[in-house]
Write a protein that holds these residues in place. Sequence first.
Motif, PDB file in Angstrom:
ATOM      1  N   VAL A   1      -1.613   0.064  -9.713  1.00  0.00           N
ATOM      2  CA  VAL A   1      -2.583  -1.044  -9.809  1.00  0.00           C
ATOM      3  C   VAL A   1      -1.925  -2.341  -9.364  1.00  0.00           C
ATOM      4  CG1 VAL A   1      -3.958  -2.456 -11.394  1.00  0.00           C
ATOM      5  CG2 VAL A   1      -3.982   0.032 -11.622  1.00  0.00           C
ATOM      6  N   ASN A   2      -0.676  -2.543  -9.802  1.00  0.00           N
ATOM      7  CA  ASN A   2       0.061  -3.746  -9.408  1.00  0.00           C
ATOM      8  C   ASN A   2       0.200  -3.817  -7.888  1.00  0.00           C
ATOM      9  OD1 ASN A   2       2.423  -5.548  -8.875  1.00  0.00           O
ATOM     10  ND2 ASN A   2       2.483  -5.642 -11.103  1.00  0.00           N
ATOM     11  N   MET A   3       0.594  -2.693  -7.279  1.00  0.00           N
ATOM     12  CA  MET A   3       0.809  -2.677  -5.828  1.00  0.00           C
ATOM     13  C   MET A   3      -0.506  -2.816  -5.061  1.00  0.00           C
ATOM     14  SD  MET A   3       4.018  -2.609  -5.275  1.00  0.00           S
ATOM     15  CE  MET A   3       4.427  -3.450  -6.794  1.00  0.00           C
ATOM     16  N   PHE A   4      -1.579  -2.199  -5.580  1.00  0.00           N
ATOM     17  CA  PHE A   4      -2.873  -2.307  -4.896  1.00  0.00           C
ATOM     18  C   PHE A   4      -3.360  -3.757  -4.905  1.00  0.00           C
ATOM     19  CE2 PHE A   4      -7.548  -2.357  -4.982  1.00  0.00           C
ATOM     20  CZ  PHE A   4      -7.789  -1.789  -3.732  1.00  0.00           C
ATOM     21  N   CYS A   5      -3.251  -4.393  -6.057  1.00  0.00           N
ATOM     22  CA  CYS A   5      -3.692  -5.794  -6.154  1.00  0.00           C
ATOM     23  C   CYS A   5      -2.789  -6.704  -5.317  1.00  0.00           C
ATOM     24  CB  CYS A   5      -3.686  -6.256  -7.612  1.00  0.00           C
ATOM     25  SG  CYS A   5      -4.919  -5.412  -8.624  1.00  0.00           S
ATOM     26  N   THR A   6      -1.482  -6.389  -5.288  1.00  0.00           N
ATOM     27  CA  THR A   6      -0.564  -7.153  -4.456  1.00  0.00           C
ATOM     28  C   THR A   6      -0.940  -7.000  -2.987  1.00  0.00           C
ATOM     29  OG1 THR A   6       1.192  -6.708  -6.055  1.00  0.00           O
ATOM     30  CG2 THR A   6       1.879  -7.558  -3.935  1.00  0.00           C
ATOM     31  N   PHE A   7      -1.277  -5.761  -2.595  1.00  0.00           N
ATOM     32  CA  PHE A   7      -1.713  -5.489  -1.211  1.00  0.00           C
ATOM     33  C   PHE A   7      -2.962  -6.300  -0.866  1.00  0.00           C
ATOM     34  CE2 PHE A   7      -4.894  -3.055   1.206  1.00  0.00           C
ATOM     35  CZ  PHE A   7      -4.301  -3.069   2.467  1.00  0.00           C
ATOM     36  N   VAL A   8      -3.943  -6.284  -1.765  1.00  0.00           N
ATOM     37  CA  VAL A   8      -5.196  -7.014  -1.519  1.00  0.00           C
ATOM     38  C   VAL A   8      -4.918  -8.509  -1.343  1.00  0.00           C
ATOM     39  CG1 VAL A   8      -7.393  -7.719  -2.555  1.00  0.00           C
ATOM     40  CG2 VAL A   8      -6.678  -5.328  -2.671  1.00  0.00           C
TER      41      VAL A   8
ATOM     42  N   ILE B   1       0.851  -1.191   0.000  1.00  0.00           N
ATOM     43  CA  ILE B   1       0.000   0.000   0.000  1.00  0.00           C
ATOM     44  C   ILE B   1       0.888   1.243   0.000  1.00  0.00           C
ATOM     45  CG2 ILE B   1      -0.369   0.391   2.496  1.00  0.00           C
ATOM     46  CD1 ILE B   1      -3.184   0.281  -0.108  1.00  0.00           C
ATOM     47  N   ALA B   2       2.053   1.165   0.670  1.00  0.00           N
ATOM     48  CA  ALA B   2       3.016   2.277   0.644  1.00  0.00           C
ATOM     49  C   ALA B   2       3.589   2.451  -0.758  1.00  0.00           C
ATOM     50  CB  ALA B   2       4.142   2.013   1.648  1.00  0.00           C
ATOM     51  N   ALA B   3       3.877   1.331  -1.428  1.00  0.00           N
ATOM     52  CA  ALA B   3       4.408   1.398  -2.797  1.00  0.00           C
ATOM     53  C   ALA B   3       3.399   2.017  -3.743  1.00  0.00           C
ATOM     54  CB  ALA B   3       4.785  -0.008  -3.270  1.00  0.00           C
ATOM     55  N   LEU B   4       2.115   1.726  -3.512  1.00  0.00           N
ATOM     56  CA  LEU B   4       1.043   2.294  -4.342  1.00  0.00           C
ATOM     57  C   LEU B   4       1.067   3.818  -4.260  1.00  0.00           C
ATOM     58  CD1 LEU B   4      -2.673   1.069  -4.247  1.00  0.00           C
ATOM     59  CD2 LEU B   4      -2.098   3.467  -4.388  1.00  0.00           C
ATOM     60  N   VAL B   5       1.081   4.350  -3.034  1.00  0.00           N
ATOM     61  CA  VAL B   5       1.081   5.806  -2.842  1.00  0.00           C
ATOM     62  C   VAL B   5       2.372   6.406  -3.408  1.00  0.00           C
ATOM     63  CG1 VAL B   5       1.045   7.652  -1.116  1.00  0.00           C
ATOM     64  CG2 VAL B   5      -0.417   5.638  -0.813  1.00  0.00           C
ATOM     65  N   ALA B   6       3.501   5.746  -3.128  1.00  0.00           N
ATOM     66  CA  ALA B   6       4.801   6.276  -3.558  1.00  0.00           C
ATOM     67  C   ALA B   6       4.929   6.338  -5.077  1.00  0.00           C
ATOM     68  CB  ALA B   6       5.925   5.408  -2.984  1.00  0.00           C
ATOM     69  N   SER B   7       4.248   5.446  -5.789  1.00  0.00           N
ATOM     70  CA  SER B   7       4.395   5.410  -7.248  1.00  0.00           C
ATOM     71  C   SER B   7       3.921   6.713  -7.893  1.00  0.00           C
ATOM     72  CB  SER B   7       3.646   4.205  -7.836  1.00  0.00           C
ATOM     73  OG  SER B   7       2.261   4.320  -7.619  1.00  0.00           O
TER      74      SER B   7
ATOM     75  N   ILE C   1       6.746  -0.016   5.562  1.00  0.00           N
ATOM     76  CA  ILE C   1       6.213   1.119   4.790  1.00  0.00           C
ATOM     77  C   ILE C   1       7.347   1.813   4.017  1.00  0.00           C
ATOM     78  CG2 ILE C   1       5.221   3.447   5.029  1.00  0.00           C
ATOM     79  CD1 ILE C   1       3.429   2.221   7.271  1.00  0.00           C
ATOM     80  N   LEU C   2       8.502   2.011   4.691  1.00  0.00           N
ATOM     81  CA  LEU C   2       9.643   2.639   4.013  1.00  0.00           C
ATOM     82  C   LEU C   2      10.167   1.750   2.879  1.00  0.00           C
ATOM     83  CD1 LEU C   2      11.567   4.164   7.052  1.00  0.00           C
ATOM     84  CD2 LEU C   2      10.247   5.385   5.320  1.00  0.00           C
ATOM     85  N   LEU C   3      10.189   0.435   3.123  1.00  0.00           N
ATOM     86  CA  LEU C   3      10.555  -0.487   2.036  1.00  0.00           C
ATOM     87  C   LEU C   3       9.605  -0.316   0.857  1.00  0.00           C
ATOM     88  CD1 LEU C   3      11.258  -3.861   3.940  1.00  0.00           C
ATOM     89  CD2 LEU C   3      12.934  -2.212   3.125  1.00  0.00           C
ATOM     90  N   GLY C   4       8.320  -0.136   1.168  1.00  0.00           N
ATOM     91  CA  GLY C   4       7.308   0.030   0.122  1.00  0.00           C
ATOM     92  C   GLY C   4       7.532   1.281  -0.715  1.00  0.00           C
ATOM     93  N   VAL C   5       7.936   2.367  -0.057  1.00  0.00           N
ATOM     94  CA  VAL C   5       8.228   3.605  -0.795  1.00  0.00           C
ATOM     95  C   VAL C   5       9.387   3.351  -1.762  1.00  0.00           C
ATOM     96  CG1 VAL C   5       9.033   5.994  -0.583  1.00  0.00           C
ATOM     97  CG2 VAL C   5       7.351   5.099   1.044  1.00  0.00           C
TER      98      VAL C   5
END
Length: 516
Positions: free
Chosen positions: A431-438, A91-97, A141-145
């Motif tokens: 989209v990739n990160m959101f689906c991965t999060f789900v 979810i952090a990667a999604l926002v960071a993208s 979360i930082l890893l996700g960014v």
Amino acid sequence: MAGGMAIQADTKDYGGKITMFVLMTCLVAATGGLIFGYDLGISGGVTSMDVFLKKFFPSVYKKMQDDTGRTNQYCKFDSQVLTSFTSSLYIAALVASFCASVTTRIFGRKVSMVVGGVIFLIGSVLNGAAENVAMLILGRILLGVGVGYANQSVPVYLSEMAPAKLRGALNMGFQLAITIGILVANLVNYGTAKIKGGYGWRVSLALAAVPAIIMTVGAVFLPDTPNSLLERGHQEKAKRMLQKIRGNEEVEEEFQDLIEASESAKKIEHPWRNILQPRYRPQLTMSILIPFFQQFTGINVIMFYAPVLFKTIGFGDDASLMSAVISGLVNMFATFVSISTVDRVGRRMLFLEGGIQMLICQILVGVILGMKFGVEGVGSMTKSSSYLVLFLICAYVAAFAWSWGPLGWLVPSEIFPLEIRSAGQAINVSVNMFCTFVIAQLFLSMLCHMKFGLFFFFGGFVLIMTIFIFFFLPETKNVPIEEMNNIWKKHWFWGKYIPDDAVIGVHHTSMKVSNY
């Protein structure tokens, strides 16, 4: 034209050599996939370690120790707090993208890679030193960014540096690095699980710093792409860079096409608003559906939770970690199949074959688990059945690794015109990160409630996406990025959305239709 017709382009060959300079820069850039892969592989192994569970998730540990035979095998690891350890990163990667999209456009692709590497490094230090769940999640979360920045910039960088005839193979260096990261993570987990003193999980999490340092230092020395230099107004530098990466002084024709694409891009003031225009409908659709389908193949069920899954179906602690190593090896070697064939047989063929193979494997795994555990989830598997499931999972991983794995990143990164490229790639990553999060957040609950039917659930998506590719994705191999609109223009469905003025260099290119 019917869906069963493929469009091929007799596109121009700009000439130039496959230079060592291009190969080395693409190799360094592709290491950005290491951080993503290492993280994908490490979290599942760590969450299957007893000492880690005892410290952070004691309720899950207690449920695991229940050997009365009454515990539902499908539900042993069902914990929303445990899954948020894995899923918070995505979810952090999604926002960071979205932030990475702006950075990539204004400051260039390599700056995005450096930023992502530094933030990932900080996250890995926090995770290795974690004393409570809050520290764990903050580190994740930082890893996700960091992952969001790397996944935004690296595929675009690779697509822009590579010549059209090698773009598929060089871009897949990113996916190869992901598979290497997963394999290394599985090997690390196998080793650290044996460390006496109960701190093996710390070593596993802290070692994420190594791929972060490799990517950050490598990115500092990378050159910028000609497209990025043009986008930021450095025309002379862009021409010199193009000459350098092609190993040829005569690049005028390709450079003029790049300028033409760049000038069109500069007229677009709001790429986020413009990507919604009908003329970008095929690219927008692919940037949403390809990453969506990539995650709903169910692959990350295997990658996140391979040791947990293998424990569930009857492997012991060591055996479950070793089984994850085996699937990681298959994943890495199968990616070489894709690298060696993608620019010869094309994207569509690999997509379709991989989809059919994955579907067969998922149905068979679901049938075996259903026969052994039933709906109640109580029972055990014989050694031969467990090995059969391991074989089927490896066959499934191999199919993904030469189809939807690398192509899920390659195709979206190569189809966007320059004017919407950063926005399009941000949508693809988010989209990739959101689906991965789900998937990461819900998988253990889904396994608990849907049981063996979960494999049929993902199999249904594999069937749908294979049909989608058959009808709606034209072949993009060997097509220069600047001429990609020509392919969409001739497609039986997407052609109506592409205006004539969107086709760049049309006088250079002829189209033909053939049966595939």
